[in-house]
Design a protein around this motif. Structure first.
Motif, PDB file in Angstrom:
ATOM      1  N   LEU A   1      -1.257 -25.189 -39.508  1.00 14.99           N
ATOM      2  CA  LEU A   1      -1.461 -25.895 -38.246  1.00 14.99           C
ATOM      3  C   LEU A   1      -0.454 -25.441 -37.197  1.00 14.99           C
ATOM      4  O   LEU A   1      -0.819 -25.069 -36.070  1.00 14.99           O
ATOM      5  N   ILE A   2       0.824 -25.458 -37.554  1.00 17.23           N
ATOM      6  CA  ILE A   2       1.864 -25.096 -36.599  1.00 17.23           C
ATOM      7  C   ILE A   2       1.829 -23.603 -36.297  1.00 17.23           C
ATOM      8  O   ILE A   2       2.075 -23.180 -35.155  1.00 17.23           O
ATOM      9  N   HIS A   3       1.492 -22.786 -37.287  1.00 16.51           N
ATOM     10  CA  HIS A   3       1.371 -21.355 -37.047  1.00 16.51           C
ATOM     11  C   HIS A   3       0.300 -21.086 -35.991  1.00 16.51           C
ATOM     12  O   HIS A   3       0.524 -20.333 -35.033  1.00 16.51           O
ATOM     13  N   ASP A   4      -0.864 -21.699 -36.143  1.00 15.24           N
ATOM     14  CA  ASP A   4      -1.957 -21.476 -35.191  1.00 15.24           C
ATOM     15  C   ASP A   4      -1.632 -22.066 -33.819  1.00 15.24           C
ATOM     16  O   ASP A   4      -1.935 -21.465 -32.787  1.00 15.24           O
ATOM     17  N   TYR A   5      -1.015 -23.253 -33.805  1.00 15.33           N
ATOM     18  CA  TYR A   5      -0.717 -23.904 -32.523  1.00 15.33           C
ATOM     19  C   TYR A   5       0.375 -23.151 -31.775  1.00 15.33           C
ATOM     20  O   TYR A   5       0.315 -22.989 -30.546  1.00 15.33           O
ATOM     21  N   ARG A   6       1.362 -22.646 -32.517  1.00 14.15           N
ATOM     22  CA  ARG A   6       2.442 -21.888 -31.878  1.00 14.15           C
ATOM     23  C   ARG A   6       1.895 -20.623 -31.224  1.00 14.15           C
ATOM     24  O   ARG A   6       2.345 -20.233 -30.142  1.00 14.15           O
ATOM     25  N   ARG A   7       0.931 -19.989 -31.843  1.00 12.70           N
ATOM     26  CA  ARG A   7       0.334 -18.782 -31.250  1.00 12.70           C
ATOM     27  C   ARG A   7      -0.300 -19.101 -29.900  1.00 12.70           C
ATOM     28  O   ARG A   7      -0.276 -18.275 -28.975  1.00 12.70           O
ATOM     29  N   LEU A   8      -0.866 -20.289 -29.777  1.00  8.10           N
ATOM     30  CA  LEU A   8      -1.440 -20.694 -28.493  1.00  8.10           C
ATOM     31  C   LEU A   8      -0.342 -20.950 -27.466  1.00  8.10           C
ATOM     32  O   LEU A   8      -0.439 -20.528 -26.309  1.00  8.10           O
ATOM     33  N   LEU A   9       0.706 -21.653 -27.875  1.00  6.28           N
ATOM     34  CA  LEU A   9       1.761 -22.006 -26.929  1.00  6.28           C
ATOM     35  C   LEU A   9       2.486 -20.778 -26.409  1.00  6.28           C
ATOM     36  O   LEU A   9       2.965 -20.769 -25.277  1.00  6.28           O
ATOM     37  N   LEU A  10       2.578 -19.740 -27.223  1.00  2.90           N
ATOM     38  CA  LEU A  10       3.224 -18.510 -26.759  1.00  2.90           C
ATOM     39  C   LEU A  10       2.442 -17.865 -25.626  1.00  2.90           C
ATOM     40  O   LEU A  10       2.989 -17.060 -24.861  1.00  2.90           O
ATOM     41  N   ARG A  11       1.172 -18.216 -25.502  1.00  6.84           N
ATOM     42  CA  ARG A  11       0.325 -17.667 -24.440  1.00  6.84           C
ATOM     43  C   ARG A  11       0.093 -18.656 -23.307  1.00  6.84           C
ATOM     44  O   ARG A  11      -0.571 -18.330 -22.330  1.00  6.84           O
ATOM     45  N   ASP A  12       0.630 -19.859 -23.441  1.00  9.58           N
ATOM     46  CA  ASP A  12       0.390 -20.922 -22.463  1.00  9.58           C
ATOM     47  C   ASP A  12       1.556 -20.984 -21.479  1.00  9.58           C
ATOM     48  O   ASP A  12       2.700 -21.203 -21.878  1.00  9.58           O
ATOM     49  N   PRO A  13       1.302 -20.811 -20.176  1.00 14.39           N
ATOM     50  CA  PRO A  13       2.390 -20.894 -19.197  1.00 14.39           C
ATOM     51  C   PRO A  13       2.861 -22.315 -18.932  1.00 14.39           C
ATOM     52  O   PRO A  13       3.793 -22.525 -18.163  1.00 14.39           O
ATOM     53  N   GLU A  14       2.211 -23.306 -19.560  1.00 12.78           N
ATOM     54  CA  GLU A  14       2.571 -24.714 -19.371  1.00 12.78           C
ATOM     55  C   GLU A  14       2.552 -25.100 -17.897  1.00 12.78           C
ATOM     56  O   GLU A  14       3.542 -25.576 -17.344  1.00 12.78           O
ATOM     57  N   LEU A  15       1.420 -24.896 -17.266  1.00 13.67           N
ATOM     58  CA  LEU A  15       1.273 -25.262 -15.865  1.00 13.67           C
ATOM     59  C   LEU A  15       1.181 -26.772 -15.720  1.00 13.67           C
ATOM     60  O   LEU A  15       0.655 -27.464 -16.597  1.00 13.67           O
ATOM     61  N   PRO A  16       1.668 -27.316 -14.623  1.00 15.11           N
ATOM     62  CA  PRO A  16       1.505 -28.755 -14.370  1.00 15.11           C
ATOM     63  C   PRO A  16       0.022 -29.129 -14.284  1.00 15.11           C
ATOM     64  O   PRO A  16      -0.832 -28.286 -13.971  1.00 15.11           O
ATOM     65  N   ASP A  17      -0.273 -30.388 -14.555  1.00 17.30           N
ATOM     66  CA  ASP A  17      -1.667 -30.845 -14.557  1.00 17.30           C
ATOM     67  C   ASP A  17      -2.381 -30.538 -13.250  1.00 17.30           C
ATOM     68  O   ASP A  17      -3.576 -30.230 -13.251  1.00 17.30           O
ATOM     69  N   VAL A  18      -1.672 -30.626 -12.130  1.00 15.66           N
ATOM     70  CA  VAL A  18      -2.327 -30.428 -10.832  1.00 15.66           C
ATOM     71  C   VAL A  18      -2.805 -29.001 -10.630  1.00 15.66           C
ATOM     72  O   VAL A  18      -3.623 -28.739  -9.743  1.00 15.66           O
ATOM     73  N   LEU A  19      -2.315 -28.068 -11.453  1.00 13.83           N
ATOM     74  CA  LEU A  19      -2.725 -26.673 -11.323  1.00 13.83           C
ATOM     75  C   LEU A  19      -3.756 -26.277 -12.381  1.00 13.83           C
ATOM     76  O   LEU A  19      -4.225 -25.137 -12.382  1.00 13.83           O
ATOM     77  N   LEU A  20      -4.102 -27.195 -13.266  1.00 11.12           N
ATOM     78  CA  LEU A  20      -5.031 -26.893 -14.342  1.00 11.12           C
ATOM     79  C   LEU A  20      -6.447 -27.351 -13.988  1.00 11.12           C
ATOM     80  O   LEU A  20      -6.631 -28.303 -13.226  1.00 11.12           O
ATOM     81  N   PRO A  21      -7.465 -26.692 -14.558  1.00  9.67           N
ATOM     82  CA  PRO A  21      -8.838 -27.142 -14.334  1.00  9.67           C
ATOM     83  C   PRO A  21      -9.052 -28.538 -14.909  1.00  9.67           C
ATOM     84  O   PRO A  21      -8.311 -29.004 -15.777  1.00  9.67           O
ATOM     85  N   ALA A  22     -10.079 -29.215 -14.397  1.00  9.05           N
ATOM     86  CA  ALA A  22     -10.440 -30.526 -14.944  1.00  9.05           C
ATOM     87  C   ALA A  22     -10.826 -30.369 -16.414  1.00  9.05           C
ATOM     88  O   ALA A  22     -11.366 -29.339 -16.823  1.00  9.05           O
ATOM     89  N   ASP A  23     -10.519 -31.399 -17.215  1.00 10.31           N
ATOM     90  CA  ASP A  23     -10.840 -31.400 -18.646  1.00 10.31           C
ATOM     91  C   ASP A  23     -10.186 -30.224 -19.375  1.00 10.31           C
ATOM     92  O   ASP A  23     -10.803 -29.588 -20.233  1.00 10.31           O
ATOM     93  N   TRP A  24      -8.957 -29.936 -19.049  1.00  8.63           N
ATOM     94  CA  TRP A  24      -8.240 -28.838 -19.689  1.00  8.63           C
ATOM     95  C   TRP A  24      -8.107 -29.128 -21.184  1.00  8.63           C
ATOM     96  O   TRP A  24      -7.575 -30.160 -21.587  1.00  8.63           O
ATOM     97  N   PRO A  25      -8.589 -28.226 -22.066  1.00 12.39           N
ATOM     98  CA  PRO A  25      -8.594 -28.509 -23.508  1.00 12.39           C
ATOM     99  C   PRO A  25      -7.220 -28.442 -24.157  1.00 12.39           C
ATOM    100  O   PRO A  25      -7.055 -28.837 -25.305  1.00 12.39           O
ATOM    101  N   GLY A  26      -6.211 -27.949 -23.439  1.00 19.82           N
ATOM    102  CA  GLY A  26      -4.882 -27.853 -24.023  1.00 19.82           C
ATOM    103  C   GLY A  26      -4.308 -29.200 -24.408  1.00 19.82           C
ATOM    104  O   GLY A  26      -3.627 -29.323 -25.434  1.00 19.82           O
ATOM    105  N   GLN A  27      -4.574 -30.244 -23.603  1.00 19.24           N
ATOM    106  CA  GLN A  27      -4.023 -31.557 -23.920  1.00 19.24           C
ATOM    107  C   GLN A  27      -4.680 -32.143 -25.167  1.00 19.24           C
ATOM    108  O   GLN A  27      -4.020 -32.778 -25.995  1.00 19.24           O
ATOM    109  N   LYS A  28      -5.985 -31.934 -25.320  1.00 20.33           N
ATOM    110  CA  LYS A  28      -6.660 -32.419 -26.529  1.00 20.33           C
ATOM    111  C   LYS A  28      -6.112 -31.725 -27.762  1.00 20.33           C
ATOM    112  O   LYS A  28      -5.895 -32.349 -28.804  1.00 20.33           O
TER     113      LYS A  28
END
Length: 264
Positions: free
Chosen positions: A185-212
């Motif tokens: 779980l953490i191996h797969d999730y970490r791979r995503l976070l390494l590619r995620d710029p962690e933009l604030p919510d106001v800059l993300l599309p509606a229904d951004w799947p990252g929070q889910k």
């Protein structure tokens, strides 16, 4: 994983100063170094954060103002990418909330300190509405959020059935299985976070799947952590036969919110 595979992995971790060795009689303990502990704590805050950062509406930029060779330029691009920066052309890197001082410290740690005199950190002013390119245009130019969203959706689709089985009691993991699922779980999730710029919510599309994906990972991890820690205590001991206590950080990750009460 047999000893033949584990030994070179431990050697590389020690060589890269994640681990230190401590001889005890004819045996040797391997423990986290101070820098290794710091790296883990920084990664943990990144992985287990409960929300995206707030934004002061001022963009952070790193501009190349001197000559940088092709190889160094690619190393610079990669190093800033892993810190979440997007690229606006070859000479300008941008992020909405990065700590520029920490970014330069990280470049030095990556062996790129010699490039710092050729880089200019800038904090952009927030222009009046309608007088400059929109924030949405900036995001679209600097990052490929469509690809990242697809990867988050794939993560949710992979682990949602596992979480549902655990919630319903349909899946009873023994301690070893709980550890294996937690590690994957953490191996797969970490791979995503390494590619995620962690933009604030106001800059993300509606229904951004990252929070889910974040909430799913948080809840499933919490349900697995106790049995998986029992497995670690059963199979890993120090040279004297003892087992070190889990770091407080392990459980502090879940102190501020209870994802078990937050259905997805």
């Amino acid at each position: 994983l047999n000893e033949r595979l584990v030994r070179p992995s431990v050697f590389r971790l020690a060589r890269d100063e994640w681990l230190r060795s401590e001889p005890v009689g004819r045996r040797t303990d391997y423990l986290l170094t101070a820098s290794g502990q710091q790296r883990f704590e920084e990664a943990s805050r990144h992985i287990y954060a409960s929300s995206t950062p707030q934004w002061d509406r001022r963009w952070r930029l790193v501009v190349v103002v001197g000559e940088v060779g092709g190889r160094d330029r690619e190393r610079l691009r990669q190093a800033l990418f892993w810190q979440g920066f997007g690229a606006l052309g070859a000479d300008c890197f941008v992020h909405p909330s990065a700590d520029l001082g920490a970014a330069f410290d990280a470049l030095t740690a990556e062996g790129l300190g010699g490039l710092l005199p050729r880089l200019k950190p800038l904090l952009a002013a927030d222009p009046a509405p309608g007088t400059a390119a929109s924030d949405a245009d900036m995001v679209h130019r600097a990052w490929n959020l469509e690809r990242l969203a697809a990867m988050y959706i794939e993560f949710v689709e992979r682990y949602q059935p596992v979480l549902q089985q655990v919630r319903d009691g349909a899946a009873e993991f023994d301690d070893e299985s709980a550890f294996l699922v937690r590690a994957l779980l953490i191996h797969d999730y970490r791979r995503l976070l390494l590619r995620d710029p962690e933009l604030p919510d106001v800059l993300l599309p509606a229904d951004w799947p990252g929070q889910k994906a974040r909430l799913l990972c948080r809840e499933l991890y919490r349900r697995l952590v106790v049995p998986s820690e029992r497995h670690l205590d059963a199979v890993f001991q120090l040279a004297d036969g003892g087992t070190p206590e889990a770091a407080p950080l392990l459980f502090e990750r879940f102190r501020d919110a209870d994802p078990l009460q937050q259905p997805l």
